[in-house]
Design a protein around this motif. Structure first.
Motif, PDB file in Angstrom:
ATOM      1  N   THR C 217       0.836  -1.199   0.000  1.00 39.67           N
ATOM      2  CA  THR C 217       0.000   0.000   0.000  1.00 39.67           C
ATOM      3  C   THR C 217       0.869   1.246   0.000  1.00 39.67           C
ATOM      4  O   THR C 217       0.607   2.206  -0.719  1.00 39.67           O
ATOM      5  N   ARG C 218       1.938   1.208   0.798  1.00 42.46           N
ATOM      6  CA  ARG C 218       2.816   2.371   0.826  1.00 42.46           C
ATOM      7  C   ARG C 218       3.443   2.610  -0.544  1.00 42.46           C
ATOM      8  O   ARG C 218       3.436   3.723  -1.066  1.00 42.46           O
ATOM      9  N   ILE C 219       3.949   1.534  -1.140  1.00 38.05           N
ATOM     10  CA  ILE C 219       4.580   1.667  -2.450  1.00 38.05           C
ATOM     11  C   ILE C 219       3.558   2.193  -3.464  1.00 38.05           C
ATOM     12  O   ILE C 219       3.859   3.033  -4.298  1.00 38.05           O
ATOM     13  N   ASN C 220       2.328   1.693  -3.381  1.00 39.35           N
ATOM     14  CA  ASN C 220       1.296   2.158  -4.311  1.00 39.35           C
ATOM     15  C   ASN C 220       0.992   3.634  -4.138  1.00 39.35           C
ATOM     16  O   ASN C 220       0.760   4.344  -5.108  1.00 39.35           O
ATOM     17  N   HIS C 221       0.999   4.079  -2.880  1.00 41.17           N
ATOM     18  CA  HIS C 221       0.751   5.496  -2.632  1.00 41.17           C
ATOM     19  C   HIS C 221       1.893   6.365  -3.176  1.00 41.17           C
ATOM     20  O   HIS C 221       1.751   7.566  -3.307  1.00 41.17           O
ATOM     21  N   LEU C 222       3.026   5.730  -3.457  1.00 39.12           N
ATOM     22  CA  LEU C 222       4.177   6.480  -3.958  1.00 39.12           C
ATOM     23  C   LEU C 222       4.271   6.445  -5.481  1.00 39.12           C
ATOM     24  O   LEU C 222       5.193   7.016  -6.062  1.00 39.12           O
ATOM     25  N   THR C 223       3.321   5.775  -6.094  1.00 41.46           N
ATOM     26  CA  THR C 223       3.392   5.627  -7.554  1.00 41.46           C
ATOM     27  C   THR C 223       3.469   6.987  -8.239  1.00 41.46           C
ATOM     28  O   THR C 223       2.643   7.860  -8.005  1.00 41.46           O
ATOM     29  N   GLY C 224       4.488   7.170  -9.061  1.00 39.40           N
ATOM     30  CA  GLY C 224       4.648   8.430  -9.784  1.00 39.40           C
ATOM     31  C   GLY C 224       5.139   9.566  -8.918  1.00 39.40           C
ATOM     32  O   GLY C 224       5.188  10.706  -9.341  1.00 39.40           O
ATOM     33  N   MET C 249       8.028  -0.461  -9.302  1.00 43.83           N
ATOM     34  CA  MET C 249       6.958   0.521  -9.417  1.00 43.83           C
ATOM     35  C   MET C 249       7.378   1.672 -10.326  1.00 43.83           C
ATOM     36  O   MET C 249       6.617   2.106 -11.199  1.00 43.83           O
ATOM     37  N   ASN C 250       8.614   2.142 -10.161  1.00 41.22           N
ATOM     38  CA  ASN C 250       9.094   3.241 -11.002  1.00 41.22           C
ATOM     39  C   ASN C 250       9.223   2.827 -12.465  1.00 41.22           C
ATOM     40  O   ASN C 250       8.997   3.620 -13.366  1.00 41.22           O
ATOM     41  N   LYS C 251       9.580   1.550 -12.653  1.00 44.08           N
ATOM     42  CA  LYS C 251       9.695   1.042 -14.021  1.00 44.08           C
ATOM     43  C   LYS C 251       8.321   1.065 -14.705  1.00 44.08           C
ATOM     44  O   LYS C 251       8.187   1.489 -15.851  1.00 44.08           O
ATOM     45  N   GLU C 252       7.303   0.619 -13.964  1.00 43.20           N
ATOM     46  CA  GLU C 252       5.941   0.612 -14.516  1.00 43.20           C
ATOM     47  C   GLU C 252       5.503   2.021 -14.916  1.00 43.20           C
ATOM     48  O   GLU C 252       4.948   2.235 -15.991  1.00 43.20           O
ATOM     49  N   VAL C 253       5.761   2.970 -14.017  1.00 41.07           N
ATOM     50  CA  VAL C 253       5.342   4.344 -14.277  1.00 41.07           C
ATOM     51  C   VAL C 253       6.034   4.886 -15.518  1.00 41.07           C
ATOM     52  O   VAL C 253       5.434   5.531 -16.371  1.00 41.07           O
ATOM     53  N   LYS C 254       7.293   4.572 -15.614  1.00 41.95           N
ATOM     54  CA  LYS C 254       8.085   5.041 -16.753  1.00 41.95           C
ATOM     55  C   LYS C 254       7.544   4.441 -18.054  1.00 41.95           C
ATOM     56  O   LYS C 254       7.349   5.129 -19.055  1.00 41.95           O
ATOM     57  N   GLU C 255       7.277   3.136 -18.012  1.00 43.15           N
ATOM     58  CA  GLU C 255       6.818   2.470 -19.229  1.00 43.15           C
ATOM     59  C   GLU C 255       5.410   2.911 -19.628  1.00 43.15           C
ATOM     60  O   GLU C 255       5.105   3.091 -20.801  1.00 43.15           O
TER      61      GLU C 255
END
Lengths: 282, 316, 288
Positions: C217-224, C249-255
């Motif tokens: 949940t924490r990582i998800n709240h940090l998305t982007g 997570m950062n890779k997903e956002v980037k892609e």
């Protein structure tokens, strides 16, 4: 190794809810009467005014409540303000339902100190619960030889006053001088109006041979204390019952301490003198 | 107290012999406090069924001997017992755990930059309430024992003890760590700690970089605060206790929204004074073992020794 | 790269200038602790700045404290990741640029808990400050490779069982002290979801199941929003590998959005904007 429930202060004693009633007009306060189910628990459950129980609903949790009934009654009465998760669930209980309690925990009002003295009870809002127990208890026990009572009790409006029937009875007693006040003038209210600290200031209560007990919202206590000190009350004559977030109720879980004292174990009743020099964490 | 001398080989054989009666566990992980063995991070108080008020609880009965604990960590049992076993309601879970545990520590042979047991009046060779302590010597160990069953077992094993008056053994400066170092002013906090209560400047300075996480308290061998929560699984469930921390907002915040310790300043004051002022007032012991974990693992590297000195200095 | 002592001296000079010329009330930096390692510190005067240091132990993200003192005019040391954190906080309206004096410097990387250069640093692509008012000149760490991305790619190629085993092992270590959250400049919520008990979103029990919910949940709240500074990973007393979750997570956002957090002032966070051509495969198929 099975644990002996008698020695395990975390285990609850089953109770049946025998009566539920709304205590305040806005329905935020409910009074519940509880009866211990097991004979053994009944014979061991002894309390004095000022003590509290942990009210437990399996799956929801526990909350501490001061006992409002007098020890002579055969039910345990608590008044519950709906504010949190557990109290919400308690408000949903109906007559005949089961729940659990632990206790009684904490210390009592300074009953021995009150012997042959005048007892001044100052209260605001729904903090009146254990004070009602105290008043009932002292009236029942003539051996305390209380020379008289002053009762100053205030609430936001007439609908928020607790135990109205009882107050009516107390008013009939010649030993009790009572001032029941509400914050502001309201249609239909013929009694006193004004905030508790002001009423205390205007009243003729005196410190000679008296013990003052004060319970209520922190702001009320904060504003009333100077009035009492102005009137000449000493810090060891003024007692208050504190509230804190609690979990275990037995001085183990840590959170309710004020300096080296645990509110649940060494309190909840403290004299002003005991609290002096400690962090004002209440 | 009895003092035995035992070779490494015999010690291993001895452990094997007694493993018939107790489970023997070597403690090698010193990053975690030993308190986790006596007082687990989460523990079931009891199970319940929703439709009945009947409740049951049980406690594991297996006796365990732990060895290899550091003396600072061994003190955990003594310190936690002051809280958990205090009257009028001794904690039955902790009681059962400690009664089922034998603790043998090993005298410590070095200080790291965060250790300070010697600065609070303890020593790296103190028994600290353990049932026994091993002092490493070239041929094996000296073993000081303060436990009847254990010393009986050692004698049955064929060892002859010598009686020792107290734990101040001749090994204090021998094969254990020793250094000349200035003690921390804990006595000042003990006597005058309360005078810091209104010193906002002190607490502001101390907490300027504190993040209010729970590392220091979760890893502290003397911290015992817990939370109680109910976990439901349909009609059944359990009431459980878990570690809690005085550094957290939720720890003291009340249902009404009022929080008697609203900021990190009040919470740090509570943590420091609880250990060095309130605990001595209550039990005549400080709530600290000098293990240094709180400083070693602090993300902001706040050093409790600095805080102790700052606070003591500001005492009137 | 600049010698550490020279860097420290130059930072001191600029910090003093920020006090005298810019009128900052305090400076957020580092000083030496009792253990000889640097630790975050707040300096209230240019005399106090004499104690300022920067070394490879300065792994604490100071943007966290900038948020704490946001009602004051503060100076702050910032290399690439701290400046990117400041950019995100500025973009999210949490800080006021006029109240910040940013002393930039090229970063040489900081050490992790194992004494090695931290994985966030060996994968760092932005050692230089994005925003700054002052700058120490020089070059910082330069990485040809991105080992964290390689680790993520490697894990992605594993079977579901292998992935889960790795994840579960990491999660079971967590003790829920929330040092990760507290050391993260982006975790500035007044009340975190785990600090609410009405309703109780998540049990306190530090077991693998609850810990997984917490960390995901924490990582998800940090998305982007995460700049991969690695402060949470370095703060974790249990050495939970948070970097691989963050990198994923950062890779997903980037892609998905072609976005990396904290690179431009004025950017809208990736998940706060909608573009007609945003990927929408995760909505599921029509009629499904």
């Amino acid at each position: 190794m099975p644990l002996n429930p008698v020695n395990n202060p975390y285990l609850t004693m089953p109770v049946r809810i025998v009566k539920v009633s709304f205590e305040s007009e806005d329905r935020s306060l409910k009074t519940l009467e509880l009866q211990l189910i097991n004979e053994q628990d009944r014979s061991q459950f002894h309390y004095l005014p000022g003590q509290f129980i942990e009210f437990s609903i399996p799956g929801k949790g526990e909350s501490p409540f001061g006992i409002a009934s007098s020890p002579s009654e055969d039910v345990i009465r608590v008044t519950v303000n709906r504010t949190g998760y557990v109290t919400e669930s308690i408000h949903q209980l109906e007559e005949g339902d089961f729940a659990g309690i632990r206790g009684p925990f904490g210390n009592t009002y300074p009953l021995d100190l009150m012997k042959q003295k005048r007892v001044i009870i100052i209260s605001g809002g729904f903090a009146f619960t254990t004070l009602s127990s105290l008043l009932d208890y002292l009236l029942e026990h003539e051996e305390y030889n209380i020379t008289g009572y002053d009762l100053i009790y205030g609430a936001r409006n007439p609908g928020m006053l607790l135990y109205k029937d009882k107050i009516e009875c107390w008013k009939q007693q010649s030993k009790i001088k009572s001032i029941i006040t509400i914050d502001r003038e309201t249609p239909g209210w013929t009694g006193t109006t004004g905030f508790v600290p002001t009423i205390v200031e205007q009243s003729d209560i005196r410190p000679d041979q008296a013990i003052a007990v004060i319970c209520g919202p922190p702001i009320m206590i904060k504003l009333t204390l100077p009035k009492l000190l102005d009137k000449g009350f000493q810090k060891d004559q003024i007692f208050t019952s504190l509230e804190r977030r609690m979990k275990c109720g037995i001085g183990k879980c840590g959170r309710c301490n004020i300096g080296p004292n645990y509110v649940c174990k060494d309190g909840p009743v403290f004299s002003l003198q005991q609290l002096e020099g400690l962090p004002a964490e209440y | 107290m009895k003092l035995f001398t035992i070779t490494q080989q015999d010690w291993n054989r001895f452990l094997q012999t007694i493993s018939e009666f107790v489970s023997v566990v070597a403690v090698e992980d010193h990053a975690h406090p030993f308190k986790e063995k006596l007082y687990p991070p989460h523990d079931t108080l009891f199970f319940y069924r929703k439709d009945t008020p009947k409740e049951k609880a049980s406690i594991q009965e297996k006796k365990t001997l732990y060895y290899g604990i550091k003396p600072c960590d061994a003190k955990t049992g003594k310190l936690l017992a002051l809280n958990f076993l205090s009257d009028p309601h001794p904690d039955p879970y902790f009681k059962a755990m400690t009664e089922n545990t034998i603790v043998i520590s090993t005298a410590c042979d070095h200080f790291d930059p965060y250790c300070f047991c010697d600065q609070i009046g303890d020593s790296p060779s103190a028994l600290n309430g353990a049932d026994g302590i091993l002092y490493t010597i070239t041929s094996g160990y000296h073993l000081l024992v303060n436990h009847t069953w254990l010393s009986q077992q050692l004698q049955q094993f064929g060892l002859t003890p010598t009686e020792v008056e107290n734990e101040k053994s001749p090994f204090d400066k021998g094969n254990v760590a020793y250094r000349e170092i200035e003690p921390l002013p804990i006595q000042v906090l003990r006597e005058k700690g309360l005078s810091t209560i209104l010193n906002t400047a002190l607490w502001e300075k101390v907490t300027a970089t504190c993040l209010a996480c729970g590392v220091c308290t979760f890893l502290c061998p003397a911290c015992y605060c817990f939370d109680i929560q109910d976990l439901s699984y349909g009609r059944v469930g359990k009431r459980e206790r878990t570690y809690d921390s005085c550094m957290f907002t939720l720890y003291t915040s009340e249902a009404s929204g009022h929080n008697p310790r609203p900021s990190i300043k009040e919470r740090w004051r509570q943590r420091l004074l609880h250990k060095f002022t309130y605990y001595p007032m209550q039990y005549n012991e400080i709530g600290c073992t000098g293990c240094g974990r709180c400083s070693r693992e602090c993300p902001s590297k706040i050093d409790i020794r600095e805080v102790i000195r700052d606070a003591a200095q500001s005492c009137e | 790269m600049i010698p550490i002592d020279t860097l420290t001296e130059q930072l001191k000079e600029l910090a003093k200038k920020a006090f005298s010329a810019d009128g900052i009330e305090l400076l957020i930096g580092y000083q030496k602790g009792e253990d000889g390692k640097s630790k975050p510190a707040v300096f209230r005067s240019s005399e106090e700045v004499e104690k300022l240091v920067w070394d490879n132990q300065s792994g604490f993200n100071l943007a966290n404290l900038a948020h704490r003192f946001r009602d004051k005019k503060v100076g702050i040391l910032a290399q690439g990741c701290i400046s990117r954190s400041l950019v995100v906080l500025l973009n999210e309206g949490q800080l006021n640029r006029n109240q910040l004096v940013i002393i930039g410097f090229p970063c040489q990387g900081v050490l992790g808990r194992d004494g090695q250069l931290h994985s966030a640093c060996t994968s760092c692509q932005y050692p230089d400050p994005i925003v700054k008012d002052y700058q120490v000149e020089g070059t910082g760490i330069s990485n040809q490779k991105d080992p964290l991305l390689e680790l993520v790619n490697n894990i992605e190629s594993q079977s579901m069982e292998e992935k889960y085993a790795f994840f579960a092992k990491e999660m079971s270590k967590c003790i829920r002290c929330y040092a990760c959250r507290q050391s993260c400049p982006m975790c500035y919520c007044d009340v975190c979801f785990v600090d609410i008990n009405k309703p109780l979103w998540l049990a306190r029990t530090p077991d693998q199941q609850n810990n997984s919910v917490w960390n995901l949940t924490r990582i998800n709240h940090l998305t982007g929003r995460c700049v991969a500074c690695g402060a949470c990973d370095r703060a974790c007393p249990e050495n939970v590998n948070l970097m691989y979750l963050i990198a994923k997570m950062n890779k997903e956002v980037k892609e998905l959005f072609g976005y990396s957090a904290g690179l431009h002032l004025g950017d809208k966070p990736a998940l706060n904007t909608f573009q007609p051509n945003d990927p929408d495969f995760f909505w599921g198929k029509e009629g499904a």
